[in-house]
Design an enzyme around this catalytic site. Structure first.
Site, mmCIF file in Angstrom:
data_model
loop_
_atom_site.group_PDB
_atom_site.id
_atom_site.type_symbol
_atom_site.label_atom_id
_atom_site.label_comp_id
_atom_site.label_asym_id
_atom_site.label_seq_id
_atom_site.Cartn_x
_atom_site.Cartn_y
_atom_site.Cartn_z
ATOM 1 C CD GLU A 114 33.616 36.274 32.588
ATOM 2 O OE1 GLU A 114 33.233 36.583 33.495
ATOM 3 O OE2 GLU A 114 34.424 36.978 31.760
ATOM 4 C CB CYS A 172 39.683 36.185 25.522
ATOM 5 S SG CYS A 172 40.434 36.468 27.072
ATOM 6 C CB CYS A 204 42.841 37.187 39.586
ATOM 7 S SG CYS A 204 44.492 37.888 39.332
ATOM 8 C CB CYS A 231 44.383 44.750 38.655
ATOM 9 S SG CYS A 231 45.906 44.151 38.253
ATOM 10 C CB CYS A 248 40.815 43.789 37.246
ATOM 11 S SG CYS A 248 40.418 41.793 36.431
ATOM 12 C CB CYS A 280 38.343 41.038 32.616
ATOM 13 S SG CYS A 280 39.409 41.597 31.357
HETATM 14 N N1 SAH Z 1 46.366 38.899 34.646
HETATM 15 C C1 SAH Z 1 46.922 39.118 33.476
HETATM 16 C C2 SAH Z 1 45.761 38.689 32.331
HETATM 17 C C3 SAH Z 1 44.298 38.724 32.603
HETATM 18 S S1 SAH Z 1 43.708 40.375 32.238
HETATM 19 C C4 SAH Z 1 47.234 40.627 33.093
HETATM 20 O O1 SAH Z 1 47.110 41.442 34.018
HETATM 21 O O2 SAH Z 1 47.607 40.835 32.272
HETATM 22 C C5 SAH Z 1 43.671 40.883 30.877
HETATM 23 C C6 SAH Z 1 43.871 42.180 30.278
HETATM 24 O O3 SAH Z 1 42.575 43.058 30.745
HETATM 25 C C7 SAH Z 1 45.088 42.953 31.249
HETATM 26 O O4 SAH Z 1 45.673 44.089 30.660
HETATM 27 C C8 SAH Z 1 44.158 43.771 32.560
HETATM 28 O O5 SAH Z 1 44.934 44.810 33.047
HETATM 29 C C9 SAH Z 1 42.813 44.159 31.446
HETATM 30 N N2 SAH Z 1 41.840 44.585 32.428
HETATM 31 C C10 SAH Z 1 41.392 44.193 33.343
HETATM 32 N N3 SAH Z 1 39.995 44.766 33.722
HETATM 33 C C11 SAH Z 1 40.035 45.741 33.014
HETATM 34 C C12 SAH Z 1 39.005 46.554 32.532
HETATM 35 N N4 SAH Z 1 37.883 47.105 33.318
HETATM 36 N N5 SAH Z 1 38.969 47.395 31.516
HETATM 37 C C13 SAH Z 1 40.056 47.209 30.410
HETATM 38 N N6 SAH Z 1 40.897 46.329 30.729
HETATM 39 C C14 SAH Z 1 40.943 45.502 31.671
#
Ligand code: SAH
Length: 355
Positions: A103, A116, A123, A127, A130, A344
């Site tokens: 994406e 982006c 991944c 988290c 995510c 994301c």
């Molecule tokens: N792995 C990297 C970059 C990808 S995620 C990182 O962790 O920074 C990009 C951003 O989106 C990160 O800050 C991540 O924590 C956030 N993110 C992921 N899922 C999300 C969600 N459901 N709502 C808001 N932010 C989210």
């Protein structure tokens, strides 16, 4: 070699669009070709954004033939395109040569267009909030596949892109070599042409890799996904918090600032009742007080598979004001593309569900 490194999008062929110009020169000299062809090919791929060797009209047909037989160029097919009716955000799902779907998002802003990009297919950081992490890591993307997301979006939208954020699917510092290649080629004036200051790399906080990145002396912005002001809470949200404490992580960001002079951005996804209380704000203030940094507050995007709820606008505003009163710079990220699969990894997930 790790499993993820073994999977390449075109087995046996050279990924020429991930190579620096001197590396293309070496490749050509091994094949007995003149060195100046390297600059021409590099220009075709990156400045003129060619997607096939046939377009390279100042390259002799014989060399084009050799290139076709031994090298590949990424030409990601747009498998889906969603355009937000409310704010013009466009979300793309691209199909890679090996069938992987990734994406990318195009976001029009007053000060210029931003893209982006994803750095991995899937991944492995895990988290909890995510969607990108749900199917685990499939493979790293090559630098050329990350570049191609920007190039393809420029071609499809017929718009210039002035900012790039590596905040799509994947942990960029878990694909370090290819991401650094991506940054160097993207920011090369003779190639991608986007200044390093307009490139942001977001990480969940792989401390040794932050230090390694600091040594590259790039002028990019580092964004750290903090999301919680204390270790116990952060561990319930982000498995990486079991490996590095918040104190260690912020210390690495301070070293990044010292080495590069670039202000670090802290990402903080606001989740109702979890990390959006005044107490959380005060803890965050204690962590960041006196630092030259920026806090990006993101009302969490609800993901169907997860049960986090986003903070209300009023809660988000209170949180922001509390930070600002303590001298900490903060913005609430504009919720863009809310009418399309904006969180994301959500668009990619739809393809996985269909498969
Ligand atoms: N792995 C990297 C970059 C990808 S995620 C990182 O962790 O920074 C990009 C951003 O989106 C990160 O800050 C991540 O924590 C956030 N993110 C992921 N899922 C999300 C969600 N459901 N709502 C808001 N932010 C989210």
């Amino acid at each position: 070699m790790m499993e993820k490194d073994r999977i390449t999008p075109a087995e046996g062929k050279t990924d020429i669009a991930s190579l620096y110009e001197p590396e293309i020169r070496d490749l050509l000299s091994e094949a007995g070709e003149p060195a100046y062809r390297a600059g021409q090919i590099y220009k075709w791929i990156h400045e003129k954004r060619a997607v096939s060797f046939d377009e390279m009209t100042n390259i002799p047909a014989s060399l084009r033939g050799k290139l076709k037989a031994t090298a590949w160029l990424p030409d990601p097919a747009a498998a889906a395109r969603q355009i937000s009716k409310t704010d013009g955000t466009q979300k793309f799902a691209f199909r890679m040569r090996d069938g992987q779907i990734i994406e990318s998002v195009f976001m029009p802003y007053k000060h210029g267009n931003s893209v982006c990009v994803s750095s991995q297919a899937g991944c492995r950081m895990g988290c909890h909030f995510c969607a990108s992490t749900i199917g685990g890591l499939i493979r790293n993307l090559t630098a050329s596949e990350i570049l191609a997301q920007v190039y393809s979006i420029e071609r499809i939208t017929e718009e210039r892109v002035s900012n790039v954020v590596v905040m799509g699917t994947g942990e960029p510092l878990d694909n370090y070599e290819q991401v650094v290649r991506f940054i160097r080629i993207m920011s090369d004036e003779a190639a991608g042409g986007i200044s390093q200051r307009a490139i942001t790399v977001s990480t969940c906080g792989l401390v040794p890799m932050i230090d390694r990145l600091a040594e590259e002396k790039l002028q990019i912005t580092l964004a750290l996904s903090l999301h919680a002001p204390e270790d116990a809470l952060r561990r319930t949200m982000m498995p990486v918090a079991h490996r590095y404490t918040i104190a260690e992580t912020i210390a690495a960001c301070d070293r990044y600032f010292d080495a590069t002079g670039r202000r670090v951005s802290y990402e903080y996804a606001l989740i109702a009742g979890v990390n959006d209380t005044p107490e959380s704000a005060d803890r965050l203030i204690r962590l960041l007080a006196g630092k030259n940094c920026h806090v990006n507050l993101i009302p969490v995007n609800p993901v169907r598979e997860r049960n986090y709820r986003r903070s209300s606008r009023a809660h988000a505003e209170d949180f922001k004001i509390r930070l600002e009163k303590s001298g900490i710079n903060a913005t609430i990220r504009r919720g863009m593309g809310a009418d399309i699969d904006s969180a994301c990894g959500q668009l990619r997930r739809r393809f996985q569900e269909k498969a």
